[in-house]
Design a protein around this motif. Structure first.
Motif, PDB file in Angstrom:
ATOM      1  N   ILE A   1       4.814 -64.962 -12.374  1.00 23.03           N
ATOM      2  CA  ILE A   1       6.218 -64.824 -12.778  1.00 23.03           C
ATOM      3  C   ILE A   1       6.910 -66.185 -12.777  1.00 23.03           C
ATOM      4  CG2 ILE A   1       8.444 -63.839 -12.098  1.00 23.03           C
ATOM      5  CD1 ILE A   1       6.914 -61.405 -11.045  1.00 23.03           C
ATOM      6  N   LEU A   2       6.617 -66.993 -11.773  1.00 24.20           N
ATOM      7  CA  LEU A   2       7.204 -68.331 -11.719  1.00 24.20           C
ATOM      8  C   LEU A   2       6.793 -69.157 -12.938  1.00 24.20           C
ATOM      9  CD1 LEU A   2       6.785 -69.175  -7.912  1.00 24.20           C
ATOM     10  CD2 LEU A   2       8.898 -68.605  -9.135  1.00 24.20           C
ATOM     11  N   GLN A   3       5.532 -69.045 -13.320  1.00 23.13           N
ATOM     12  CA  GLN A   3       5.039 -69.774 -14.495  1.00 23.13           C
ATOM     13  C   GLN A   3       5.750 -69.281 -15.773  1.00 23.13           C
ATOM     14  OE1 GLN A   3       0.794 -69.412 -14.582  1.00 23.13           O
ATOM     15  NE2 GLN A   3       0.477 -70.611 -12.705  1.00 23.13           N
TER      16      GLN A   3
ATOM     17  N   LYS B   1       3.370 -68.283 -25.147  1.00 25.30           N
ATOM     18  CA  LYS B   1       3.921 -69.526 -24.624  1.00 25.30           C
ATOM     19  C   LYS B   1       5.375 -69.327 -24.200  1.00 25.30           C
ATOM     20  CE  LYS B   1       0.890 -72.519 -27.351  1.00 25.30           C
ATOM     21  NZ  LYS B   1       0.814 -73.596 -28.354  1.00 25.30           N
ATOM     22  N   ASN B   2       6.114 -68.521 -24.912  1.00 26.48           N
ATOM     23  CA  ASN B   2       7.512 -68.305 -24.588  1.00 26.48           C
ATOM     24  C   ASN B   2       7.752 -66.816 -24.312  1.00 26.48           C
ATOM     25  OD1 ASN B   2       8.366 -71.049 -25.042  1.00 26.48           O
ATOM     26  ND2 ASN B   2       8.079 -70.654 -27.248  1.00 26.48           N
ATOM     27  N   PRO B   3       7.525 -66.356 -23.098  1.00 22.86           N
ATOM     28  CA  PRO B   3       7.724 -64.942 -22.773  1.00 22.86           C
ATOM     29  C   PRO B   3       9.196 -64.565 -22.890  1.00 22.86           C
ATOM     30  CG  PRO B   3       7.391 -66.223 -20.781  1.00 22.86           C
ATOM     31  CD  PRO B   3       7.098 -67.141 -21.924  1.00 22.86           C
ATOM     32  N   SER B   4       9.423 -63.319 -23.305  1.00 25.24           N
ATOM     33  CA  SER B   4      10.801 -62.850 -23.454  1.00 25.24           C
ATOM     34  C   SER B   4      11.368 -62.445 -22.096  1.00 25.24           C
ATOM     35  CB  SER B   4      10.841 -61.659 -24.406  1.00 25.24           C
ATOM     36  OG  SER B   4      10.149 -60.563 -23.838  1.00 25.24           O
ATOM     37  N   ILE B   5      12.694 -62.270 -22.079  1.00 23.54           N
ATOM     38  CA  ILE B   5      13.346 -61.854 -20.826  1.00 23.54           C
ATOM     39  C   ILE B   5      12.869 -60.465 -20.408  1.00 23.54           C
ATOM     40  CG2 ILE B   5      15.574 -61.278 -19.801  1.00 23.54           C
ATOM     41  CD1 ILE B   5      16.841 -63.376 -21.577  1.00 23.54           C
TER      42      ILE B   5
ATOM     43  N   VAL C   1       9.783 -56.869 -16.748  1.00 22.95           N
ATOM     44  CA  VAL C   1       8.708 -55.914 -16.488  1.00 22.95           C
ATOM     45  C   VAL C   1       7.794 -56.419 -15.377  1.00 22.95           C
ATOM     46  CG1 VAL C   1       6.639 -54.844 -17.447  1.00 22.95           C
ATOM     47  CG2 VAL C   1       8.758 -54.885 -18.785  1.00 22.95           C
ATOM     48  N   LYS C   2       7.480 -57.712 -15.445  1.00 18.93           N
ATOM     49  CA  LYS C   2       6.623 -58.308 -14.428  1.00 18.93           C
ATOM     50  C   LYS C   2       7.296 -58.291 -13.059  1.00 18.93           C
ATOM     51  CE  LYS C   2       2.573 -59.422 -15.906  1.00 18.93           C
ATOM     52  NZ  LYS C   2       1.362 -58.957 -15.210  1.00 18.93           N
ATOM     53  N   GLU C   3       8.581 -58.564 -13.045  1.00 13.02           N
ATOM     54  CA  GLU C   3       9.296 -58.559 -11.772  1.00 13.02           C
ATOM     55  C   GLU C   3       9.333 -57.157 -11.166  1.00 13.02           C
ATOM     56  OE1 GLU C   3      13.020 -60.246 -12.899  1.00 13.02           O
ATOM     57  OE2 GLU C   3      12.453 -62.286 -12.248  1.00 13.02           O
ATOM     58  N   LYS C   4       9.483 -56.156 -12.015  1.00 19.90           N
ATOM     59  CA  LYS C   4       9.455 -54.783 -11.525  1.00 19.90           C
ATOM     60  C   LYS C   4       8.082 -54.443 -10.965  1.00 19.90           C
ATOM     61  CE  LYS C   4      10.223 -49.986 -12.889  1.00 19.90           C
ATOM     62  NZ  LYS C   4      10.578 -49.061 -13.993  1.00 19.90           N
TER      63      LYS C   4
ATOM     64  N   LYS D   1       8.181 -71.553 -18.262  1.00 16.41           N
ATOM     65  CA  LYS D   1       7.938 -71.669 -19.697  1.00 16.41           C
ATOM     66  C   LYS D   1       9.183 -71.209 -20.470  1.00 16.41           C
ATOM     67  CE  LYS D   1       2.943 -71.035 -19.468  1.00 16.41           C
ATOM     68  NZ  LYS D   1       1.807 -70.188 -19.829  1.00 16.41           N
ATOM     69  N   LYS D   2       9.892 -70.230 -19.938  1.00 14.50           N
ATOM     70  CA  LYS D   2      11.085 -69.751 -20.622  1.00 14.50           C
ATOM     71  C   LYS D   2      12.161 -70.807 -20.659  1.00 14.50           C
ATOM     72  CE  LYS D   2      13.523 -66.591 -22.639  1.00 14.50           C
ATOM     73  NZ  LYS D   2      13.170 -66.166 -24.013  1.00 14.50           N
ATOM     74  N   GLN D   3      12.220 -71.646 -19.601  1.00 16.74           N
ATOM     75  CA  GLN D   3      13.212 -72.719 -19.567  1.00 16.74           C
ATOM     76  C   GLN D   3      12.855 -73.797 -20.572  1.00 16.74           C
ATOM     77  OE1 GLN D   3      13.164 -73.924 -15.467  1.00 16.74           O
ATOM     78  NE2 GLN D   3      14.252 -72.083 -14.755  1.00 16.74           N
TER      79      GLN D   3
END
Length: 229
Positions: free
Chosen positions: A221-223, A183-187, A192-195, A227-229
């Motif tokens: 990635i947007l999702q 539910k709360n992915p880390s930075i 990693v996903k952005e890479k 969720k991180k916010q």
């Protein structure tokens, strides 16, 4: 005999004649005029040329006899010998054709195996399927009589276990082994996903079939960021 050799021989004869003619006789001390000397040399040269012509003619007759003998031998070959020669020639051609067919089949099988390896490597999230193909232990990979490839999945999994850095690592598996993202992915997970997204986007420039995956990964990635916010 070549013209050069003939000329050399003539020169030798002339030298010999001159030496013989010019040698003074101990008894009569006979001398010759220039005309007599020229006549003697001319006669000797003519005799040698006739000898050479006769030798050349004999060589021609010998070659003709040898050729005639070879043709006679072939003509006297029995029917059985001809059939044997034809059978040996046919067997040789059949062996060559079988060898070519074997090589063609081996090449086709290798292409099938390589395609299957790349396919399984992609399914197991290989960073580069060609790297997997190059390093994979193919000793357990085979094609059965029906053309089915066996052992590829086991070989790729063994490579993944031995060299995990060659494969993309899942960062969205929860503690109990589920497949749902936390539910709360880390930075770091987002990074990693952005890479991964950037690498996939670059590949999509060359392969448009990847555009769908690029869009899906971007939405994911947007999702994650939301969720991180």
């Amino acid at each position: 005999m070549s013209e050069e050799i003939k000329n050399e021989k003539v020169d030798e004869i002339i030298d010999k004649e001159i030496t013989t003619v010019e040698k003074p006789e101990t008894k009569s001390e006979k001398t010759f005029t220039q005309d007599e000397l020229n006549e003697i040399i001319a006669k000797r040269v003519e005799r040698e040329r006739k000898k050479q012509a006769e030798l050349d003619e004999k060589l021609k007759r010998l070659e003709a006899l040898e050729k005639a003998d070879e043709e006679r031998r072939k003509a006297e070959m029995t029917e059985a010998e001809r059939l044997k020669a034809e059978k040996e020639e046919a067997a040789k051609k059949a062996e060559e054709a079988a060898e070519q067919a074997k090589k063609a089949q081996e090449t086709a099988n290798q292409r099938i195996v390589n395609t299957e390896i790349r396919s399984v490597a992609r399914a197991l999230n290989a960073n580069d399927p060609n790297d997997v193909l190059a390093l994979l232990d193919k000793s357990i990979v085979e094609i059965d009589d029906d053309g089915n490839v066996k052992g590829v999945e086991e070989a790729v999994k063994a490579l993944k276990e031995a060299k995990p850095w060659m494969f993309k690592q899942s960062v969205y598996v929860d503690a109990v082994g589920g497949g749902n993202p936390p539910k709360n992915p880390s930075i770091s997970e987002i990074a990693v996903k952005e890479k991964e997204y950037e690498e996939l986007r670059q590949k999509a420039v060359q392969d448009r079939r990847l555009f769908g995956k690029v869009i899906a990964l971007g939405n994911e990635i947007l999702q994650m960021k939301s969720k991180k916010q």
